[in-house]
Design a protein around this motif. Sequence first.
Motif: not given
Length: 264
Positions: A170-171, A177-184, A190-195, A209-211
């Motif tokens: 999270g940022a 929290l103003v931004a988020k990204v997940g990776v699995v 590995a797959r990015y999620q929830d950008v 930056r999060l990516v």
Amino acid sequence: MHVESPGLATDLALLELQGSTIRDRGDHLVVRTPENPTFWWGNFLLLARAVPAQDVPAWVERFEREFPGARHQTFGFADSTGDFDGWRERGFDVERDVTLFITKVPTWLPMDEQEVSIRHFAERSDWRQSAELGASDVVIRELEARLVFEQRRAAAQKSLVDEGRGAWFGAFIGGRLVAKVGVVRLGTRARYQDVVTHSGYRRRGIAARLVRVAGEWALTHPAVRELVIVAVEDGPAVRLYERLGFEEAGRHVGVERAIDPAEW
């Protein structure tokens, strides 16, 4: 039905990890998420390719048999070519998505916002804020239902983190929290999620930056050789990911519509 697209293949793998079931009917897949029935893209039919317009009603009836009482209808297509006007004529929105990949850490881009702190999700409040951020773009009358959906999805995502399969970043500005990204991590991919970035903080380099940070984390595992991300065709996210060094790997189509209870 075999799925070659890395975007769709990782979509299905992630859904299974989060409790979804996938049934192969030969010419299509039935994807079902019992714990989150309002998750449109967790409860859908996936077809290999477009179908003739005259066949659309039969597929709608098949969806209704698989998901009786659903307040949505969603169909995915592994091949982006073909005519989808038959779906539009029945009130479906048609969206074309691009799968992109990279085999190294994404490019470092400058971030304009200096007060941002980027870190892993570590507290229960982080996941609560994640659900709230996911629902921040809806109108008031839809907020309650959207929050329920986002809370269920956040719980499933947290389980992936707890199992060591993924990480959410999270940022934060002053604890908000103003931004988020997940990776699995999924084997060699590995797959990015929830950008997601709050509307008031876009175009400041935060998502980029999060990516990058999430990609660095994913690639620390020796098995991971490729990062995969999906974005709407011709949308601003595609251009951002290309600036980060991602390349196109393929395209696929999704069609969706909400169902008015009066139609039941």
